[in-house]
Design a protein around this motif. Sequence first.
Motif, PDB file in Angstrom:
ATOM      1  N   ARG A 142      27.741  45.584  35.846  1.00  0.00           N
ATOM      2  CA  ARG A 142      27.855  45.253  36.975  1.00  0.00           C
ATOM      3  C   ARG A 142      28.740  43.682  36.779  1.00  0.00           C
ATOM      4  N   VAL A 143      29.034  43.458  35.692  1.00  0.00           N
ATOM      5  CA  VAL A 143      29.732  42.050  35.762  1.00  0.00           C
ATOM      6  C   VAL A 143      31.095  42.354  35.163  1.00  0.00           C
ATOM      7  N   LEU A 144      32.198  42.169  35.420  1.00  0.00           N
ATOM      8  CA  LEU A 144      33.525  42.651  34.938  1.00  0.00           C
ATOM      9  C   LEU A 144      34.606  41.303  34.656  1.00  0.00           C
ATOM     10  N   ALA A 171      47.330  40.729  47.439  1.00  0.00           N
ATOM     11  CA  ALA A 171      47.820  41.658  46.749  1.00  0.00           C
ATOM     12  C   ALA A 171      46.822  42.564  46.191  1.00  0.00           C
ATOM     13  N   GLY A 172      47.077  43.799  45.562  1.00  0.00           N
ATOM     14  CA  GLY A 172      46.052  44.639  45.005  1.00  0.00           C
ATOM     15  C   GLY A 172      45.867  44.414  43.688  1.00  0.00           C
ATOM     16  N   VAL A 173      44.848  44.244  43.151  1.00  0.00           N
ATOM     17  CA  VAL A 173      44.508  44.413  41.422  1.00  0.00           C
ATOM     18  C   VAL A 173      43.482  45.132  41.176  1.00  0.00           C
ATOM     19  N   GLU A 174      43.319  45.698  39.889  1.00  0.00           N
ATOM     20  CA  GLU A 174      42.357  46.506  39.661  1.00  0.00           C
ATOM     21  C   GLU A 174      40.940  46.356  39.810  1.00  0.00           C
ATOM     22  N   CYS A 175      40.662  45.078  40.018  1.00  0.00           N
ATOM     23  CA  CYS A 175      39.041  44.470  40.165  1.00  0.00           C
ATOM     24  C   CYS A 175      38.752  45.255  41.627  1.00  0.00           C
ATOM     25  N   GLY A 176      39.875  45.378  42.518  1.00  0.00           N
ATOM     26  CA  GLY A 176      39.628  46.097  43.816  1.00  0.00           C
ATOM     27  C   GLY A 176      39.083  47.489  43.633  1.00  0.00           C
ATOM     28  N   ILE A 177      39.681  48.140  43.026  1.00  0.00           N
ATOM     29  CA  ILE A 177      39.412  49.495  42.467  1.00  0.00           C
ATOM     30  C   ILE A 177      38.033  49.510  42.071  1.00  0.00           C
ATOM     31  N   PHE A 178      37.775  48.859  40.974  1.00  0.00           N
ATOM     32  CA  PHE A 178      36.391  48.942  40.358  1.00  0.00           C
ATOM     33  C   PHE A 178      35.070  48.479  41.433  1.00  0.00           C
ATOM     34  N   ALA A 179      35.594  47.309  42.177  1.00  0.00           N
ATOM     35  CA  ALA A 179      34.655  46.930  43.167  1.00  0.00           C
ATOM     36  C   ALA A 179      34.259  48.053  44.047  1.00  0.00           C
ATOM     37  N   GLY A 180      35.196  48.913  44.380  1.00  0.00           N
ATOM     38  CA  GLY A 180      34.802  50.193  45.268  1.00  0.00           C
ATOM     39  C   GLY A 180      34.218  51.054  44.801  1.00  0.00           C
ATOM     40  N   LEU A 222      31.840  50.577  41.862  1.00  0.00           N
ATOM     41  CA  LEU A 222      30.512  49.817  41.424  1.00  0.00           C
ATOM     42  C   LEU A 222      30.080  48.944  42.408  1.00  0.00           C
ATOM     43  N   GLU A 223      28.745  49.634  42.925  1.00  0.00           N
ATOM     44  CA  GLU A 223      28.190  48.571  43.965  1.00  0.00           C
ATOM     45  C   GLU A 223      27.567  47.555  43.552  1.00  0.00           C
ATOM     46  N   GLY A 224      27.736  46.239  44.105  1.00  0.00           N
ATOM     47  CA  GLY A 224      26.990  44.932  43.357  1.00  0.00           C
ATOM     48  C   GLY A 224      27.915  44.385  42.503  1.00  0.00           C
ATOM     49  N   LEU A 225      29.320  44.757  42.288  1.00  0.00           N
ATOM     50  CA  LEU A 225      30.108  44.312  41.264  1.00  0.00           C
ATOM     51  C   LEU A 225      30.398  42.825  41.215  1.00  0.00           C
ATOM     52  N   ASP A 226      30.060  41.903  40.125  1.00  0.00           N
ATOM     53  CA  ASP A 226      30.570  40.506  40.278  1.00  0.00           C
ATOM     54  C   ASP A 226      31.774  40.539  39.186  1.00  0.00           C
ATOM     55  N   ALA A 227      32.871  40.324  39.828  1.00  0.00           N
ATOM     56  CA  ALA A 227      34.098  40.405  39.152  1.00  0.00           C
ATOM     57  C   ALA A 227      34.909  39.223  39.032  1.00  0.00           C
ATOM     58  N   VAL A 228      35.768  38.788  37.888  1.00  0.00           N
ATOM     59  CA  VAL A 228      36.903  37.867  38.010  1.00  0.00           C
ATOM     60  C   VAL A 228      37.956  38.290  37.049  1.00  0.00           C
ATOM     61  N   SER A 229      39.034  37.716  37.636  1.00  0.00           N
ATOM     62  CA  SER A 229      40.508  37.954  36.822  1.00  0.00           C
ATOM     63  C   SER A 229      41.059  36.605  36.221  1.00  0.00           C
ATOM     64  N   TRP A 282      38.904  43.721  47.422  1.00  0.00           N
ATOM     65  CA  TRP A 282      37.866  42.999  46.472  1.00  0.00           C
ATOM     66  C   TRP A 282      37.531  41.818  47.156  1.00  0.00           C
ATOM     67  N   GLU A 283      36.593  41.874  48.046  1.00  0.00           N
ATOM     68  CA  GLU A 283      36.189  40.895  48.900  1.00  0.00           C
ATOM     69  C   GLU A 283      35.476  39.631  48.336  1.00  0.00           C
ATOM     70  N   TYR A 284      36.273  38.329  48.658  1.00  0.00           N
ATOM     71  CA  TYR A 284      35.637  37.238  48.093  1.00  0.00           C
ATOM     72  C   TYR A 284      34.124  36.824  48.371  1.00  0.00           C
ATOM     73  N   GLN A 285      33.350  36.808  47.195  1.00  0.00           N
ATOM     74  CA  GLN A 285      31.826  36.487  47.510  1.00  0.00           C
ATOM     75  C   GLN A 285      31.669  35.103  47.643  1.00  0.00           C
ATOM     76  N   ARG A 286      30.942  34.506  48.293  1.00  0.00           N
ATOM     77  CA  ARG A 286      30.684  33.180  48.742  1.00  0.00           C
ATOM     78  C   ARG A 286      29.498  32.748  47.474  1.00  0.00           C
ATOM     79  N   GLU A 287      28.808  33.890  47.097  1.00  0.00           N
ATOM     80  CA  GLU A 287      27.944  33.214  45.888  1.00  0.00           C
ATOM     81  C   GLU A 287      28.231  34.398  44.740  1.00  0.00           C
ATOM     82  N   SER A 288      28.505  33.722  43.600  1.00  0.00           N
ATOM     83  CA  SER A 288      28.965  34.748  42.315  1.00  0.00           C
ATOM     84  C   SER A 288      28.375  33.827  41.106  1.00  0.00           C
ATOM     85  N   ALA A 289      27.419  34.604  40.426  1.00  0.00           N
ATOM     86  CA  ALA A 289      26.819  33.959  39.410  1.00  0.00           C
ATOM     87  C   ALA A 289      27.748  34.031  38.216  1.00  0.00           C
TER      88      ALA A 289
END
Length: 483
Positions: free
Chosen positions: A163-165, A431-440, A442-449, A400-407
């Motif tokens: 759940r970390v990408l 614009a769209g990036v693949e993180c948005g697809i994976f965030a949809g 994988l519930e609770g995904l914490d991602a960066v690009s 891929w909604e911006y998270q105000r808190e992200s470890a």
Amino acid sequence: MGVLDGLEPAKVFSFFEEICSIPHGSGNTKQISDYLKDFAQKRGLFVLQDESNNILIKKPGTSGYEDHPAVIIQGHMDMVCEKDAGREIDFEKDGLKLMVRDGVVTADGTTLGGDDGIAVAYALSILDSDDISHPPLEVVLTVDEEVGMLGATAFDGSVLEGRVLLNVDSEDEGHVLCGCAGGVLAVATLPVEIEKDEGFEVWLSVDKLTGGHSGIEIIKERANANVLLGRILYELNETVSMRIISLKGGMKDNAIPKSAEARLLLDTEGDIKEFAERVADLKEKIGKELKITDPDFDIQIAMGMEKKSKRVMTYESTRTVIAALHLFPAGIQRMSKDLPGLVQTSLNLGILDSDIREVRFSFCVRSGVTSEKEELVGRIRCLMDVLGGTVKTEGDYPAWEYQRESALRDIMIEAYKELYGSEPIIEAVHAGVECGIFAGKLEGLDAVSFGPDLKDIHTTAETMDIASVKRTWDYILEILRRL
């Protein structure tokens, strides 16, 4: 001897050169996918190749990291294939000819595919090494990102534990992407009534606008030719008796249209004079409004001076179509409060066309907040309900909604500060990036690009900065060490 021999990190550049020797344009990924599958099998790693040719490779955590949560490393294996005029290459069969000059890697007369071959090279280098500390890894390499993120959409997320990408598909070193817009194509259809009548045919075109990408460049508030055509027709119809023969504008729903045109039928010779005078006034007035964003804006008209019989929309249908075109929401709807300067919600009327049965309006709707995207589509549907039209949607992909808190983001910032003495730039993109697809998926995904410096991607001038590749490699290893 390889062209990239002697560059550091040696293993990364060696794998990148090997990747470049294999054709891997969008839609032609079976060979590169098979190469990646064979790579994993030779090293005794778990590998899954799905029906779309996406690849998942798993590697256990190293000593001391065995029980750490799994980390997903993600990128795409396809590239955009462009070549200079006269350059002889068959992208279906031939590899790329690489060159090194002035501290960058480039290709001879073609795109380089650093987007996103460098992610594949980084991933393979980690998977191939036995001296890098890391938690359990799930490397996901997708296909056909460049033609609509098709591989990521088709990928079965249930096979992933992480759940970390870490997505390595950004082109500016020192920038950490932490959010992107979701999107949907909304096509509004308005039926029209047709009659045959006589009048004077007129061609009106809105032309020479600047245009641009409807996600990245919507912030520049450039004029949309289809929207502008609606405004012009509305103002003309206030004083001129006219009916629509046809409408046409734009070529892609995700591009801000640079031109649009209307074929019209005017009732009388007096209407012709009034029409020409009103167009001249509008051209001057709108030209002043657009002198910064669209300095070359132009309106052209051509008039038939003989009365002819034409199939036209009725007066009522003409008024309804013009009303729709003039009333549709357009452009930026809301800016982000979390990240100043980021467009949060927008829409673009990218394609306008008509036939004897209906007029079609094709919108690219984007938002970093899923509920706002849905509300905007609802506004289009509401207007169509009132005017007697319909709306269909397709190609919906999540924000891929911006998270105000992200470890993960905190780790990225601290690692960057320790390595380079400054903080990275935290941003999101409209614009769209693949993180948005994976965030949809994988519930609770914490991602960066993030990624190294790549310039002029998707063009034959594309370059990849050698020193930046090394710094980004060191950054990836430090992040993995901290996870």
